[in-house]
Design an enzyme around this catalytic site. Structure first.
Site, PDB file in Angstrom:
ATOM      1  N   TYR A 133       8.927  61.513-133.474  1.00 17.69           N
ATOM      2  CA  TYR A 133      10.040  62.417-133.145  1.00 17.69           C
ATOM      3  C   TYR A 133      11.325  61.996-133.851  1.00 17.69           C
ATOM      4  O   TYR A 133      11.647  60.811-133.923  1.00 17.69           O
ATOM      5  CB  TYR A 133      10.288  62.395-131.638  1.00 17.69           C
ATOM      6  N   LYS A 176       8.169  42.338-103.501  1.00 16.76           N
ATOM      7  CA  LYS A 176       8.777  43.679-103.541  1.00 16.76           C
ATOM      8  C   LYS A 176       8.447  44.348-104.872  1.00 16.76           C
ATOM      9  O   LYS A 176       8.103  43.667-105.845  1.00 16.76           O
ATOM     10  CB  LYS A 176      10.294  43.553-103.367  1.00 16.76           C
TER      11      LYS A 176
HETATM   12  C1  LIG Z   1      14.404  39.685-105.187  1.00 17.13           C
HETATM   13  C2  LIG Z   1      14.960  38.637-104.313  1.00 17.13           C
HETATM   14  C3  LIG Z   1      14.723  37.294-104.596  1.00 17.13           C
HETATM   15  C4  LIG Z   1      14.020  36.817-105.852  1.00 17.13           C
HETATM   16  O1  LIG Z   1      14.884  36.829-106.945  1.00 17.13           O
HETATM   17  P1  LIG Z   1      14.438  36.225-108.353  1.00 17.13           P
HETATM   18  O2  LIG Z   1      15.641  36.356-109.187  1.00 17.13           O
HETATM   19  O3  LIG Z   1      13.304  37.061-108.831  1.00 17.13           O
HETATM   20  O4  LIG Z   1      14.018  34.824-108.112  1.00 17.13           O
HETATM   21  C5  LIG Z   1      15.172  36.354-103.677  1.00 17.13           C
HETATM   22  N1  LIG Z   1      15.844  36.725-102.576  1.00 17.13           N
HETATM   23  C6  LIG Z   1      16.110  38.017-102.296  1.00 17.13           C
HETATM   24  C7  LIG Z   1      16.867  38.344-101.059  1.00 17.13           C
HETATM   25  C8  LIG Z   1      15.693  39.011-103.153  1.00 17.13           C
HETATM   26  O5  LIG Z   1      15.974  40.287-102.873  1.00 17.13           O
END
Ligand SMILES: *Cc1c(COP(=O)(O)O)cnc(C)c1O
Length: 378
Positions: free
Chosen positions: A273, A34
């Site tokens: 800035y 993702k």
């Molecule tokens: C993002 C996500 C993960 C991974 O989480 P990490 O903390 O990066 O290991 C696992 N399960 C779900 C449902 C997620 O949304």
């Protein structure tokens, strides 16, 4: 290139091997890709995953899954977030595997699947304490039954998500163990009713490191595979950490820029800035081609540094949108257009930067902007 994100696919592969060595042969891996694989490039990371033979991928947006399919990625793709009903046709079209948290979504999915003559795999999501997606544990059996009674659906998996699994604090460990036992109970009820729960999974990165009881059939580590052990970083400040065995992963991303211009400024002059930084001696300033629009957080102003041919130079003044300035000192041997490493490689990694400014490495790598080209190695 003014700034680039170097992505070590070879390190990513090694990190997969390290996780595999930890969890053993009987547990599969779902790789969360993702948010463009936490900023690393979903397509390229998915390619490595296919080569490495992981079980599946995970996305948050339907569109992320569709893009991977368009580019030819064949691995099963889990959809981690709750989509809207309007997105169901696309989910069916691109063969994403959605989480089901309630009866109404099961019904809607089923109706649309049946009308296409399809039977699609879904995973039952159980809320054991995250208070985000999932049904109540007491509802899990009846929802599993309901799914099994739907002609268009197949119960292919059962999952939960852990809220504090990356904390080595004793209280947080106990909380995670409570979530795991609630989940176990729900899964066992499903099995006892003669229903196959499919692939059972719960572990995110923290649980891969700290909670073997959460590994089940498959784990879903994201940040760990991208190279950050958030257990050692995370709640370090809480002070009450119990011992654990870290996984020696390597950060996959490096942010590299160049010194675009060098100039001498006089004692008493301010840089950038707001004039928040003033030099107390005549000094050389190097302009670095990276700013907050590239993903170098503005909050790192006055708190970060760059590494130029092995030497460390502190940033001077505020980080701008497209540039920041480094104090090269009274004397220096830096040349114009020389490389300046912002994080990773010979510089401290994104996890250190995150800790410095009070955030998490996830946010740093996700925020590396689209305009920063990714250069893939390995
Ligand atoms: C993002 C996500 C993960 C991974 O989480 P990490 O903390 O990066 O290991 C696992 N399960 C779900 C449902 C997620 O949304």
């Amino acid at each position: 290139m003014r700034v680039k994100a170097v992505i070590h696919l070879d390190y990513f592969k090694e990190n997969i091997s390290l996780v595999r060595a930890k969890i053993g042969k009987n547990t599969d891996i779902c790789v969360p890709v993702k948010a463009d694989a936490y900023g690393h490039g979903a397509y390229e990371i998915a390619g490595v995953c296919e080569e490495a033979g992981v079980g599946c991928l995970g996305v948050a947006a339907v569109q992320e899954g569709t893009e991977l399919r368009k580019k030819g990625i064949k691995l099963p793709i889990l959809l981690f977030s709750q989509p809207s009903y309007e997105e169901i046709p696309e989910i069916l079209g691109t063969e994403l595997i959605p989480f089901v948290s309630n009866f109404s979504f099961a019904d809607e999915l089923n109706a649309q699947a049946v009308s296409r003559g399809a039977k699609i795999p879904v995973h039952l999501k159980i809320d054991t304490g995250m208070r985000r997606l999932g049904c109540e544990p007491e509802e899990a059996l009846s929802l599993a039954r309901h799914i099994c009674g739907c002609k268009g659906l197949k119960l292919a998996g059962t999952a939960t998500h852990l809220a504090v699994s990356d904390s080595a604090d004793a209280g947080d460990r106990a909380q995670t163990e409570r979530q795991i036992s609630l989940f176990n109970e729900a899964v066992n009820n499903i099995k006892a009713a003669g229903i196959d729960p499919g692939i059972v999974h719960a572990a995110n990165s923290g649980a891969v490191i700290l909670h073997p009881g959460a590994w089940f059939d498959m784990v879903r580590p994201g940040i760990l595979l991208y190279g950050y052990d958030t257990v050692s970083a995370g709640k370090a400040s809480s002070g009450s950490k119990d011992p654990y065995e870290p996984v020696p992963v390597k950060p996959v991303m490096e942010l590299r820029s160049v010194v675009s211009l060098i100039k001498k400024i006089k004692k008493g002059e301010s840089v950038s800035y707001g004039g928040t930084w003033t030099t107390c001696e005549d000094t050389f300033i190097g302009v670095i081609n990276a700013g907050y629009a590239d993903g170098l957080p503005r909050l790192a102003s006055g708190k970060w540094q760059v590494v130029i041919s092995g030497k460390t130079y502190p940033l001077a003044g505020r980080i701008c949108m497209d540039q920041c300035m480094a104090n090269l000192g009274v004397e220096h041997d830096v040349k114009q257009f020389q490389e300046a490493v912002i994080f990773g490689g010979e510089a401290p990694d994104a996890g250190v930067l995150a800790e410095r400014i009070g955030t998490i490495p996830y946010e740093i790598t996700c925020n590396i902007n689209k305009r920063v080209p990714r250069v893939y190695i390995g």
